[in-house]
Design an enzyme around this catalytic site. Structure first.
Site, PDB file in Angstrom:
ATOM      1  N   CYS A 176      -5.145  -3.244   3.201  1.00  0.00           N
ATOM      2  CA  CYS A 176      -4.809  -3.000   4.610  1.00  0.00           C
ATOM      3  C   CYS A 176      -6.005  -3.143   5.550  1.00  0.00           C
ATOM      4  O   CYS A 176      -6.409  -4.245   5.898  1.00  0.00           O
ATOM      5  CB  CYS A 176      -4.150  -1.632   4.729  1.00  0.00           C
ATOM      6  SG  CYS A 176      -3.271  -1.382   6.294  1.00  0.00           S
ATOM      7  N   LYS A 226     -10.203   0.803  -1.930  1.00  0.00           N
ATOM      8  CA  LYS A 226     -10.263   0.471  -0.515  1.00  0.00           C
ATOM      9  C   LYS A 226     -11.659   0.803   0.009  1.00  0.00           C
ATOM     10  O   LYS A 226     -12.166   1.907  -0.204  1.00  0.00           O
ATOM     11  CB  LYS A 226      -9.185   1.248   0.247  1.00  0.00           C
ATOM     12  CG  LYS A 226      -8.991   0.817   1.692  1.00  0.00           C
ATOM     13  CD  LYS A 226      -7.773   1.516   2.287  1.00  0.00           C
ATOM     14  CE  LYS A 226      -7.476   1.059   3.704  1.00  0.00           C
ATOM     15  NZ  LYS A 226      -6.261   1.691   4.248  1.00  0.00           N
ATOM     16  N   GLU A 286       0.839  -1.196   0.000  1.00  0.00           N
ATOM     17  CA  GLU A 286       0.000   0.000   0.000  1.00  0.00           C
ATOM     18  C   GLU A 286       0.877   1.250   0.000  1.00  0.00           C
ATOM     19  O   GLU A 286       1.882   1.330   0.719  1.00  0.00           O
ATOM     20  CB  GLU A 286      -0.893  -0.005   1.246  1.00  0.00           C
ATOM     21  CG  GLU A 286      -1.829   1.186   1.350  1.00  0.00           C
ATOM     22  CD  GLU A 286      -2.696   1.154   2.610  1.00  0.00           C
ATOM     23  OE1 GLU A 286      -3.789   1.728   2.590  1.00  0.00           O
ATOM     24  OE2 GLU A 286      -2.259   0.543   3.617  1.00  0.00           O
TER      25      GLU A 286
END
Length: 506
Positions: free
Chosen positions: A373, A339, A264
């Site tokens: 993440c 995301k 990321e």
């Protein structure tokens, strides 16, 4: 019989075994005609020797399984035992059949309790897998039904056997060996008075079956994934970062990797080229390079013949900022995953917004999902991926401290276990004193598997040295995922309780 006196040997039946087989069949099937004629067995052995399996004890035949090949479309539908019998009591065997049909399994009464039937069934399953056949079918008698015929219909009887309220010597055994009842057949064997002519159509499906196709269209089942544990460093230009990216892509490609996974915000050092006072302006400055990174990494994917998951980068769209990862296929296609869950830091300092769509992507090396993440810390996404038959979940992450890293790691390992898939995490290491909010990093990249016998005892396939720039490889067997989902010590996906809870998407 004392078990220490046993000397069991599993092998294929031969024509010379007929006299012993005749004695055994006459003893077991005295109520439905006894043994097959010698010519019938001789033909069966010659036509399909691999399918005739027996167990002997000190040279004495004590257990036998007789099997033929059939067409699934024909014998997965209602039929009778006579449909398998040709003229002169020869048994139908179709050498071009796509399934096995279990004719008979019989065990000497003195050897019941030694689970010889299970050995024969496991041998049949291995034969089905090795021949890449679709299923094992069988017409199963229900010989205890006559005792309950005045109380229950055949359907009710089968349900009670399934619930283990009634013991049936054949059906109970079949169900214990992972066979499923697909239908009830009438007049299957009319002379079978104990079953009153009824039989169950049973099926064991080969989950590893691959339909015939050309090699060029066959999806890989042995997959190598490479991940980059990226060192954060000062860069003076986009071209310098891309040279470092290409260096790693080249290295991973040299090792025949099917995937390259980056962390990321791996290109965040470029924010050091602009004013750090206003963080919202800095992240938008970085977003100005995203299209270039996407296009050039897509070109690398084609040139180096490797699927690249680009870590993540900020994307500016309609004056809103998103955190996006691209899947650059080696055939030139590009997929995008934004995301979904945005951390407080991203929302507060960079005003990043969450995406609203989650997908699982088909590749030439499995079905892949990307969770950036924080996304891996929400089990709902993992369940969505599992519902779409995901093979590999890729997690590019950035964490500054060890406790932040451990949140990602522990959740990733949980997703691998509960969704019976592989999960790969990779992050960045090193310090960036000139970039606000990215001054320190902590990472140990890892590959996690389900936790069962087919996988490492700690369910960790591979991992890097913490806080050191390096690449990591892991070879993943996608066939093992099929086995663990259907025949594992536990089967998390199959054993969910939709009667108590269910997962819904808007």
């Amino acid at each position: 019989m004392a078990h220490e006196e046993l000397h069991l040997n599993l092998r294929n039946l031969t024509v010379g075994d007929y006299s012993q087989l005749q004695t055994l069949m006459d003893q077991i099937y005295d109520d439905i005609g006894g043994a097959w004629p010698e010519e019938t067995i001789e033909t069966l052995v010659k036509q399909f020797p691999e399918g005739q399996i027996c167990i002997e004890d000190n040279g004495q035949l004590v257990a036998v399984a007789l099997t033929v090949c059939v067409k699934y479309d024909r014998f997965s539908n209602p039929h009778t035992y006579d449909d398998l019998i040709l003229r002169n009591e020869k048994i139908l065997h179709n050498a071009k059949g796509d399934s096995l049909y279990g004719l008979d399994v019989f065990i000497h009464p003195d050897y019941r309790g030694y689970r010889l039937g299970r050995r024969l069934y496991e041998a049949r399953k291995e034969l089905c897998r090795s021949m890449n056949l679709r299923a094992i079918l069988a017409g199963g008698r229900i010989p205890s039904y006559y005792r309950y015929a005045d109380q229950y219909t055949p359907e009710e009887y089968i349900q009670r056997v399934d619930r283990r309220e009634i013991y049936d010597p054949i059906l109970t055994f079949q169900l214990a060996n992972d066979f499923q009842v697909t239908r009830l057949m009438h007049k299957y064997l009319p002379e079978d008075e104990k079953s009153q002519g009824y039989a169950t159509l049973l099926e064991w499906r080969n989950i590893l079956y691959t339909p015939p196709s050309t090699v060029i269209n066959t999806r890989k089942t042995q997959v190598r994934l490479g991940a980059v544990q990226w060192q954060m460093r000062e860069f003076t230009s986009v071209e310098e970062v891309l040279r470092q990216v290409e260096y790693f892509v080249d290295a991973l490609s040299d090792y025949k990797s099917d995937f390259a996974l980056f962390p990321e915000f791996f290109n965040a050092p470029l924010m050091g080229l602009t004013d750090q006072v206003d963080q919202t302006r800095a992240i938008r400055f970085l977003a100005g390079f995203t299209e270039q990174f996407r296009d050039e990494m897509s070109e690398m994917a084609v040139s180096y013949n490797i699927n690249i998951i680009t870590g993540s980068m900020p994307l500016l769209e309609d004056d809103r900022v998103y955190n996006v990862s691209y899947l650059c296929h080696r055939d030139g296609r590009v997929d995008e995953q934004r995301k979904i869950h945005i951390t407080p830091h991203e929302r507060r300092d960079w005003v990043i917004e969450g995406g609203n769509q989650f997908e699982v992507f088909d590749t030439d090396a499995g079905r892949v999902a990307i969770m950036i993440c924080y996304d891996i810390e929400f089990p709902e996404l993992g369940r969505m991926a599992a519902a779409a038959d995901v093979d590999i979940i890729c997690v590019p992450f950035w964490t500054d401290t060890k406790n932040g890293y451990l949140r990602v790691r522990h959740c990733a390992q949980a997703r691998a276990i509960e969704n019976e898939c592989y999960v790969v995490i990779t992050g960045s290491v090193g310090n960036l004193p000139k970039v606000e909010n990215l001054d320190v990093q902590y990472a140990q990249s890892s590959v996690f598997s389900p936790s069962d016998f087919a996988f490492p005892h700690d369910a960790v396939m591979a991992e890097t040295t913490p806080n050191t720039e390096m690449i990591m490889f892991s070879d993943m067997d996608l066939e093992k995922l099929k086995l663990v989902r259907n025949e594992g010590s536990v089967t998390n996906l199959k054993d969910r309780r939709p009667d108590l809870y269910r997962f819904e998407t808007s």
